[in-house]
Design a protein around this motif. Structure first.
Motif, PDB file in Angstrom:
ATOM      1  N   ALA A 148       0.829  -1.208   0.000  1.00 34.11           N
ATOM      2  CA  ALA A 148       0.000   0.000   0.000  1.00 34.11           C
ATOM      3  C   ALA A 148       0.859   1.252   0.000  1.00 34.11           C
ATOM      4  N   GLY A 149       1.910   1.271   0.830  1.00 31.07           N
ATOM      5  CA  GLY A 149       2.762   2.440   0.929  1.00 31.07           C
ATOM      6  C   GLY A 149       3.492   2.745  -0.366  1.00 31.07           C
ATOM      7  N   VAL A 150       4.100   1.718  -0.982  1.00 28.57           N
ATOM      8  CA  VAL A 150       4.826   1.923  -2.232  1.00 28.57           C
ATOM      9  C   VAL A 150       3.853   2.301  -3.348  1.00 28.57           C
ATOM     10  N   GLY A 151       2.683   1.669  -3.370  1.00 25.63           N
ATOM     11  CA  GLY A 151       1.684   2.000  -4.387  1.00 25.63           C
ATOM     12  C   GLY A 151       1.238   3.447  -4.297  1.00 25.63           C
ATOM     13  N   LEU A 152       0.982   3.924  -3.086  1.00 29.83           N
ATOM     14  CA  LEU A 152       0.579   5.317  -2.897  1.00 29.83           C
ATOM     15  C   LEU A 152       1.709   6.277  -3.272  1.00 29.83           C
ATOM     16  N   ALA A 153       2.951   5.930  -2.907  1.00 26.47           N
ATOM     17  CA  ALA A 153       4.088   6.785  -3.257  1.00 26.47           C
ATOM     18  C   ALA A 153       4.271   6.858  -4.774  1.00 26.47           C
ATOM     19  N   LEU A 154       4.082   5.730  -5.462  1.00 19.77           N
ATOM     20  CA  LEU A 154       4.180   5.732  -6.919  1.00 19.77           C
ATOM     21  C   LEU A 154       3.058   6.555  -7.545  1.00 19.77           C
ATOM     22  N   LEU A 155       1.843   6.436  -6.991  1.00 14.32           N
ATOM     23  CA  LEU A 155       0.715   7.221  -7.495  1.00 14.32           C
ATOM     24  C   LEU A 155       1.002   8.716  -7.350  1.00 14.32           C
ATOM     25  N   GLY A 156       1.505   9.116  -6.186  1.00 15.27           N
ATOM     26  CA  GLY A 156       1.840  10.514  -5.978  1.00 15.27           C
ATOM     27  C   GLY A 156       2.922  10.993  -6.933  1.00 15.27           C
ATOM     28  N   THR A 157       3.893  10.117  -7.232  1.00 17.63           N
ATOM     29  CA  THR A 157       4.979  10.474  -8.138  1.00 17.63           C
ATOM     30  C   THR A 157       4.478  10.649  -9.566  1.00 17.63           C
ATOM     31  N   VAL A 158       3.587   9.764  -9.985  1.00 16.41           N
ATOM     32  CA  VAL A 158       3.001   9.885 -11.330  1.00 16.41           C
ATOM     33  C   VAL A 158       2.210  11.184 -11.451  1.00 16.41           C
ATOM     34  N   LEU A 159       1.411  11.512 -10.431  1.00 19.82           N
ATOM     35  CA  LEU A 159       0.641  12.756 -10.453  1.00 19.82           C
ATOM     36  C   LEU A 159       1.559  13.976 -10.482  1.00 19.82           C
ATOM     37  N   PHE A 160       2.642  13.915  -9.693  1.00 17.39           N
ATOM     38  CA  PHE A 160       3.615  15.004  -9.688  1.00 17.39           C
ATOM     39  C   PHE A 160       4.208  15.213 -11.075  1.00 17.39           C
ATOM     40  N   SER A 161       4.542  14.121 -11.752  1.00 21.20           N
ATOM     41  CA  SER A 161       5.119  14.211 -13.086  1.00 21.20           C
ATOM     42  C   SER A 161       4.117  14.792 -14.078  1.00 21.20           C
ATOM     43  N   LEU A 162       2.856  14.382 -13.965  1.00 17.72           N
ATOM     44  CA  LEU A 162       1.814  14.955 -14.825  1.00 17.72           C
ATOM     45  C   LEU A 162       1.684  16.459 -14.584  1.00 17.72           C
ATOM     46  N   GLY A 163       1.794  16.863 -13.325  1.00 20.48           N
ATOM     47  CA  GLY A 163       1.746  18.277 -12.997  1.00 20.48           C
ATOM     48  C   GLY A 163       2.886  19.047 -13.646  1.00 20.48           C
ATOM     49  N   ASN A 164       4.057  18.427 -13.735  1.00 23.97           N
ATOM     50  CA  ASN A 164       5.181  19.060 -14.412  1.00 23.97           C
ATOM     51  C   ASN A 164       4.907  19.251 -15.898  1.00 23.97           C
ATOM     52  N   MET A 165       4.231  18.277 -16.506  1.00 20.78           N
ATOM     53  CA  MET A 165       3.884  18.410 -17.917  1.00 20.78           C
ATOM     54  C   MET A 165       2.889  19.557 -18.129  1.00 20.78           C
ATOM     55  N   ILE A 166       1.940  19.692 -17.199  1.00 21.46           N
ATOM     56  CA  ILE A 166       0.973  20.788 -17.294  1.00 21.46           C
ATOM     57  C   ILE A 166       1.670  22.135 -17.124  1.00 21.46           C
ATOM     58  N   SER A 167       2.638  22.200 -16.197  1.00 18.77           N
ATOM     59  CA  SER A 167       3.357  23.464 -15.999  1.00 18.77           C
ATOM     60  C   SER A 167       4.125  23.847 -17.265  1.00 18.77           C
ATOM     61  N   ARG A 168       4.623  22.872 -17.981  1.00 23.86           N
ATOM     62  CA  ARG A 168       5.302  23.157 -19.251  1.00 23.86           C
ATOM     63  C   ARG A 168       4.305  23.714 -20.265  1.00 23.86           C
ATOM     64  N   ARG A 169       3.097  23.172 -20.268  1.00 24.26           N
ATOM     65  CA  ARG A 169       2.050  23.681 -21.178  1.00 24.26           C
ATOM     66  C   ARG A 169       1.680  25.122 -20.823  1.00 24.26           C
ATOM     67  N   ILE A 170       1.627  25.438 -19.531  1.00 25.04           N
ATOM     68  CA  ILE A 170       1.302  26.803 -19.097  1.00 25.04           C
ATOM     69  C   ILE A 170       2.355  27.785 -19.592  1.00 25.04           C
TER      70      ILE A 170
END
Length: 299
Positions: A148-170
């Motif tokens: 559960a812990g590793v899965g949640l950490a990976l989920l947060g990391t994927v979301l963080f990376s997606l946020g970086n892609m959005i910031s590039r679009r901005i």
């Protein structure tokens, strides 16, 4: 100056994971995240207002900071904070360091910027490292918690990376990054506020020294100062070299976790941590420039 900025970012972000640990258990994680960004929005917004740099986003731009707020300043933190209920903060920080590789893959997927073969190799090492991390912790009743812990950490990391892609679009719009971050933090604060209400949690924060010290550090240093220092570093030495901060900060987090959380890792788990860090180093190691040979014609 560059060395001081680099060291500041590594230390600030390395200690942020333990500051999250300080808030665990005293209040629901959505309440902690909500108050973190209440303080951050007031500080960053106040600074922009005092310097005359506060700007309102146009209708065309508005959806993008909202998406960045969901990925960078709310849902990803909900996953990270929740993961620290199952894992030591140092391990969560190492899983998060894989965001450097995910960012490179995101640029390939969304912006057609093909990654170097070393990035792919680094990603493969990271995946193997996570597998070893899981394998080393799958013993007895701790198996489900580790997964559960590793899965949640990976989920947060994927979301963080997606946020970086959005910031590039901005970046394609006429909106500076500090104002984009302020709008994104405000939206993330709103998302967490709605989550607190729907879950029936109280907005009242725990008035304990431990919880409030974690909140103060995460708001002032982790969210505002760390971000501004990182931006200054990117401007001075470039984004590729500044990315090394995300590789080195887990070393600080691991040391703090071992000292103050009493974290114990098996040999297989330690090998997995080393593989993840090595994968990041491989992905971002600078390629040595090949000198160009210029032929001069005889005239």
């Amino acid at each position: 100056m560059n060395a001081l900025l680099f060291l500041a970012v590594v230390l600030i972000w390395g200690l942020s994971w333990f500051a999250i640990h300080l808030q665990m258990g005293a209040a629901p994680v959505d309440v902690a995240i909500f108050w973190r960004f209440v303080v951050s929005v007031l500080m960053l917004g106040g600074w922009l207002a005092l310097t005359g740099r506060l700007r309102r986003p146009s209708r065309e731009v508005a959806p993008w900071p909202a998406g960045m707020g969901a990925c960078l300043f709310s849902c990803n933190f909900l996953a990270f904070y929740s993961s620290e209920m199952f894992l030591p903060s140092g391990i969560v920080s190492v899983v998060f360091s894989m965001s450097t590789v995910l960012n490179a893959l995101g640029l390939w997927l969304f912006f057609r910027q093909r990654p170097d073969v070393r990035v792919l190799g680094g990603g493969l090492l990271g995946v193997c490292g996570v597998a070893m991390l899981l394998g080393g912790g799958l013993g007895g009743g701790a198996a489900a918690a580790m997964l559960a812990g590793v899965g949640l950490a990976l989920l947060g990391t994927v979301l963080f990376s997606l946020g970086n892609m959005i910031s590039r679009r901005i970046g394609r719009f006429d909106m500076d990054l500090p104002n984009a971050v302020l709008c994104s933090m405000a939206f993330g604060m709103f998302v967490m506020g709605v989550n607190v209400l729907t879950q029936g949690h109280s907005f009242m924060p725990p008035l304990t020294l431990r919880w409030l010290s974690g909140l103060l550090y995460l708001s002032v240093f982790g969210s505002v100062a760390g971000f501004l220092f990182y931006l200054m570093l990117v401007r001075r030495i470039g984004a590729d070299r500044a990315a090394y901060t995300t590789i080195l900060s887990p070393v600080i987090a691991l040391a703090v976790s071992a000292i103050f959380e009493g974290a114990h890792w098996s040999g297989l788990m330690l090998a997995g941590l080393v593989l993840i860090l090595c994968g990041n180093v491989l992905a971002f190691a600078r390629r040595r420039a090949v000198p160009r040979v210029v032929e001069v014609e005889q005239g």
